[in-house]
Design a protein around this motif. Structure first.
Motif, PDB file in Angstrom:
ATOM      1  N   GLY A 143     -12.874   7.399  16.363  1.00  0.00           N
ATOM      2  CA  GLY A 143     -11.538   7.978  16.296  1.00  0.00           C
ATOM      3  C   GLY A 143     -11.446   8.912  15.107  1.00  0.00           C
ATOM      4  N   LEU A 144     -10.221   9.384  14.852  1.00  0.00           N
ATOM      5  CA  LEU A 144      -9.989  10.308  13.754  1.00  0.00           C
ATOM      6  C   LEU A 144      -8.686   9.911  13.073  1.00  0.00           C
ATOM      7  CD1 LEU A 144     -11.149  13.039  12.567  1.00  0.00           C
ATOM      8  CD2 LEU A 144      -9.407  14.174  13.952  1.00  0.00           C
ATOM      9  N   GLY A 145      -8.741   9.663  11.773  1.00  0.00           N
ATOM     10  CA  GLY A 145      -7.548   9.262  11.054  1.00  0.00           C
ATOM     11  C   GLY A 145      -7.651   9.627   9.588  1.00  0.00           C
ATOM     12  N   VAL A 146      -6.518   9.561   8.900  1.00  0.00           N
ATOM     13  CA  VAL A 146      -6.451   9.925   7.491  1.00  0.00           C
ATOM     14  C   VAL A 146      -5.686   8.856   6.727  1.00  0.00           C
ATOM     15  CG1 VAL A 146      -5.586  11.606   5.816  1.00  0.00           C
ATOM     16  CG2 VAL A 146      -6.537  12.390   7.985  1.00  0.00           C
ATOM     17  N   GLY A 147      -6.187   8.498   5.553  1.00  0.00           N
ATOM     18  CA  GLY A 147      -5.461   7.666   4.616  1.00  0.00           C
ATOM     19  C   GLY A 147      -5.194   8.474   3.366  1.00  0.00           C
ATOM     20  N   VAL A 148      -3.990   8.344   2.799  1.00  0.00           N
ATOM     21  CA  VAL A 148      -3.591   9.147   1.646  1.00  0.00           C
ATOM     22  C   VAL A 148      -3.128   8.234   0.525  1.00  0.00           C
ATOM     23  CG1 VAL A 148      -2.088  10.988   0.793  1.00  0.00           C
ATOM     24  CG2 VAL A 148      -2.881  11.021   3.176  1.00  0.00           C
ATOM     25  N   VAL A 149      -3.683   8.439  -0.664  1.00  0.00           N
ATOM     26  CA  VAL A 149      -3.313   7.663  -1.847  1.00  0.00           C
ATOM     27  C   VAL A 149      -2.815   8.623  -2.917  1.00  0.00           C
ATOM     28  CG1 VAL A 149      -4.107   6.094  -3.654  1.00  0.00           C
ATOM     29  CG2 VAL A 149      -5.002   5.865  -1.329  1.00  0.00           C
ATOM     30  N   LYS A 150      -1.589   8.397  -3.361  1.00  0.00           N
ATOM     31  CA  LYS A 150      -0.978   9.240  -4.398  1.00  0.00           C
ATOM     32  C   LYS A 150      -0.682   8.384  -5.627  1.00  0.00           C
ATOM     33  CE  LYS A 150       2.880  12.393  -5.319  1.00  0.00           C
ATOM     34  NZ  LYS A 150       3.293  11.736  -6.580  1.00  0.00           N
ATOM     35  N   ASP A 151      -1.277   8.759  -6.749  1.00  0.00           N
ATOM     36  CA  ASP A 151      -1.080   8.017  -7.999  1.00  0.00           C
ATOM     37  C   ASP A 151      -1.307   6.521  -7.808  1.00  0.00           C
ATOM     38  OD1 ASP A 151      -0.426  10.376  -9.385  1.00  0.00           O
ATOM     39  OD2 ASP A 151       1.666  10.230  -8.774  1.00  0.00           O
ATOM     40  N   GLY A 152      -2.316   6.187  -7.035  1.00  0.00           N
ATOM     41  CA  GLY A 152      -2.682   4.792  -6.840  1.00  0.00           C
ATOM     42  C   GLY A 152      -1.926   4.062  -5.754  1.00  0.00           C
ATOM     43  N   GLU A 153      -0.942   4.699  -5.124  1.00  0.00           N
ATOM     44  CA  GLU A 153      -0.139   4.063  -4.087  1.00  0.00           C
ATOM     45  C   GLU A 153      -0.449   4.675  -2.723  1.00  0.00           C
ATOM     46  OE1 GLU A 153       1.968   1.504  -4.331  1.00  0.00           O
ATOM     47  OE2 GLU A 153       1.583   1.286  -6.486  1.00  0.00           O
ATOM     48  N   LEU A 154      -0.619   3.811  -1.732  1.00  0.00           N
ATOM     49  CA  LEU A 154      -0.877   4.274  -0.372  1.00  0.00           C
ATOM     50  C   LEU A 154       0.400   4.833   0.239  1.00  0.00           C
ATOM     51  CD1 LEU A 154      -2.994   4.308   1.977  1.00  0.00           C
ATOM     52  CD2 LEU A 154      -1.995   2.127   2.701  1.00  0.00           C
ATOM     53  N   LEU A 155       0.320   6.023   0.826  1.00  0.00           N
ATOM     54  CA  LEU A 155       1.458   6.621   1.517  1.00  0.00           C
ATOM     55  C   LEU A 155       1.407   6.231   2.995  1.00  0.00           C
ATOM     56  CD1 LEU A 155       1.545  10.222  -0.020  1.00  0.00           C
ATOM     57  CD2 LEU A 155       2.626   8.123  -0.845  1.00  0.00           C
ATOM     58  N   LEU A 156       2.532   5.715   3.514  1.00  0.00           N
ATOM     59  CA  LEU A 156       2.556   5.199   4.878  1.00  0.00           C
ATOM     60  C   LEU A 156       3.458   5.992   5.811  1.00  0.00           C
ATOM     61  CD1 LEU A 156       2.727   1.393   4.053  1.00  0.00           C
ATOM     62  CD2 LEU A 156       0.754   2.645   4.916  1.00  0.00           C
ATOM     63  N   GLY A 157       4.437   6.714   5.278  1.00  0.00           N
ATOM     64  CA  GLY A 157       5.388   7.402   6.127  1.00  0.00           C
ATOM     65  C   GLY A 157       6.514   6.486   6.569  1.00  0.00           C
ATOM     66  N   ALA A 158       7.496   7.053   7.270  1.00  0.00           N
ATOM     67  CA  ALA A 158       8.682   6.296   7.670  1.00  0.00           C
ATOM     68  C   ALA A 158       8.364   5.205   8.685  1.00  0.00           C
ATOM     69  CB  ALA A 158       9.727   7.257   8.253  1.00  0.00           C
ATOM     70  N   HIS A 159       7.345   5.389   9.503  1.00  0.00           N
ATOM     71  CA  HIS A 159       7.025   4.421  10.556  1.00  0.00           C
ATOM     72  C   HIS A 159       5.600   3.901  10.450  1.00  0.00           C
ATOM     73  CE1 HIS A 159      10.120   7.251  12.100  1.00  0.00           C
ATOM     74  NE2 HIS A 159      10.717   6.132  12.430  1.00  0.00           N
TER      75      HIS A 159
END
Length: 416
Positions: free
Chosen positions: A233-249
Motif C-alpha cells: 500500500g501507500l501511506g504517510v505518517g507525519v510527526v511535528k515537534d515530536g507529536e504525531l499528526l492524525l487529522g480530524a478523523h
C-alpha cells in the motif's frame, strides 16, 4: 483508533485536583521513576539535586519504588570523597508490552520489556485466506513470542497493532485497508484483543512507522518529518515537534486514496454527456503491484515460471537489467507526484522513504530527486529509512510503552 496517548498523572496544586499527602508522595515517586527512565542509573544524592526534593524524601520514595518492583540497584560508585553511593535504575522486568505489524505478506510480533528491549519476536508469512484466519494467526504468533520470553499472557500490559487503514471506533473496525481482503469487517480486532487477553490499541501502520523512525531512526531531531511508506500500500505518517499528526478523523496521510483521473488529452475533449473515465488511485499507481505491472509492460518476466514480485524487480535493477531499471524510474515518477503533494501541503523539512519498496532507496532516491525538480519548486530533504522493515513494529512497541508505563506504576503502587 489513534495511537494511545500517555496517561497524564495529576500534580498536586492543579485546580480541580484535591491535594493530599498520598497524592504528593505518588507524584514524587513518578517523578523519580521518569527521571531514572530517561536519564539512566543515578544515586539518591544526584536525584535529590536533579529534582529539588530532599534526600530523605528521595530515599523514602526509592524504597517504595523498590518494594513495588519498579526500580532496582544498578551498582555502586565510589566517589573521591565520602561514602560509596548506591545507583538505582528502572527495573525493566516490571512489565512487558506487545507490538504487532500486520501486512499483506508478513505478520511481525515483538515482546519488549519496559526499557524497550525486545525479548522475543516472531516474523511469519501471512498465509491467511480470510480476515478471521489472519486475526487468528496474529494471536497464535503473539502467544508463541510470549511463551518464548518466558511470560504469560497476563504479563503483557498493553498491545499495539499496526495495520493498513484508519481505525473507526464506532464500527470497531478499520476503513480503507484495501491490501487485506475483508479487513474492514467489524469485530476483527475485538477478536484479536480477546485472544491476547490484554488491552489493545489499533493504529495505522504508516503512523507507527513514522513514530518508530522519529524515535529511533532517521527522523530524530526533525521539526516536521514525514514518513512515506511504500509497499503493498501507500501511506504517510507525519510527526511535528515530536507529536504525531492524525487529522480530524485520524486519516491524515492516507495519500494512497488520492484519485488520479484518467483525463483524455486536451486535443480530445469529452463530448456532451460523455462520462469522465474512472479514476485510479495513487496507491494503485505507485504501490508494489503497480511496479510489477510496469516491469511486465517493459518486458520483464519472472524466473523459473514463478510469479514476478516487486522485490525481484528491484533485485534485477541492481543487476543492471534495463527493463527493471525502466520500471524503477517509472516508480520514481509516480512517487515524485506524491512527494510534491506532501511538500505543498505540509512543507516537511525531511521525508524518509520506507516500506517494502521504500527499502530500495538506493535505487529510488536519485531518480526521485530528479523527477521532483519537474514537479515541485521546493522539496524536503530525502533520506532512506534506518529501521527498514522494522519501522512499524518498533513504532508499535514504542507506542505500547507509552501506555504501559503509567499503567504499571498505578498497578504496582496501588497497595503501597
Amino acid at each position: 483508533m489513534s495511537p494511545h496517548q500517555p496517561t497524564r498523572r495529576p500534580v498536586a496544586g492543579v485546580p480541580g485536583v484535591p491535594w493530599n499527602r498520598q497524592r504528593l508522595r505518588s507524584n514524587n515517586e513518578w517523578l523519580l521513576l521518569e527521571l531514572l527512565r530517561t536519564g539512566g542509573g543515578s544515586s539518591r544524592a544526584q536525584l535529590a539535586r536533579d529534582t529539588g526534593l530532599s534526600k530523605p524524601t528521595v530515599s523514602a520514595a526509592l524504597a517504595e519504588l523498590e518494594q513495588a518492583g519498579l526500580v532496582r540497584e544498578a551498582g555502586r560508585v565510589a566517589p573521591e570523597r565520602g561514602r560509596t553511593a548506591v545507583l538505582y535504575e528502572v527495573d525493566p522486568r516490571a512489565g512487558h508490552v506487545l507490538g504487532v505489524d500486520i501486512g499483506r505478506a508478513r505478520l511481525r510480533v515483538a515482546v519488549a520489556d519496559l526499557a524497550g528491549t525486545v525479548v522475543a519476536r516472531r516474523d511469519v508469512a501471512n498465509r491467511g485466506r480470510t480476515a478471521e484466519a489472519v486475526a487468528d494467526a496474529v494471536v497464535a504468533a503473539a502467544h508463541e513470542a510470549i511463551a518464548e520470553a518466558g511470560l504469560a499472557s497476563a504479563d503483557i500490559v498493553h498491545a499495539v497493532i499496526g495495520t493498513p487503514g484508519v481505525w473507526d471506533e464506532e464500527r470497531r473496525g478499520v476503513r480503507y485497508a484495501t491490501s487485506l481482503p475483508d479487513w474492514g469487517r467489524p469485530g476483527l480486532f475485538d477478536r484479536i484483543a480477546e485472544g491476547l487477553g490484554t488491552a489493545v490499541t489499533v493504529a495505522n501502520d504508516a503512523n507507527l512507522a513514522a513514530l518508530g523512525e522519529y524515535t529511533l531512526g532517521a527522523g530524530r531531531g526533525s521539526r516536521m518529518f514525514a514518513y512515506l511508506l511504500v509497499g503493498t500500500g501507500l501511506g504517510v505518517g507525519v510527526v511535528k515537534d515530536g507529536e504525531l499528526l492524525l487529522g480530524a478523523h485520524g486519516a491524515l496521510g492516507e495519500i494512497g486514496l488520492v484519485p488520479l483521473p484518467a483525463v483524455p488529452p486536451a486535443a480530445e475533449p469529452l463530448a456532451a454527456g460523455q462520462d469522465v473515465p474512472d479514476a485510479t488511485t495513487l496507491e494503485q499507481e505507485a504501490a508494489a503491484d503497480a511496479v510489477v505491472r510496469a516491469a511486465r509492460d517493459f518486458g520483464l518476466t519472472g524466473t523459473g515460471g514463478r510469479r514476478l514480485t516487486a522485490k525481484q524487480v528491484f533485485a534485477r535493477a541492481r543487476a543492471g537489467d534495463e527493463a527493471a531499471l525502466r520500471a524503477v524510474r517509472w516508480e520514481a515518477d509516480r512517487l515524485a507526484y506524491a512527494v510534491a503533494v506532501l511538500s505543498a501541503v505540509l512543507d516537511p523539512d525531511l521525508l524518509v522513504l520506507g516500506g517494502g519498496i521504500g527499502n530500495s532507496a538506493d535505487l529510488l532516491l536519485e531518480p526521485l530527486e530528479q523527477a521532483l525538480r519537474r514537479f515541485a519548486p521546493r522539496c524536503p530533504t530525502l533520506a532512506p529509512s534506518l529501521l527498514g522493515e522494522e519501522a512499524v513494529l518498533l513504532g508499535a512497541v514504542s507506542t505500547a510503552l507509552e501506555a504501559a508505563r503509567p499503567a504499571v506504576f498505578e498497578r504496582r503502587t496501588a497497595g503501597l
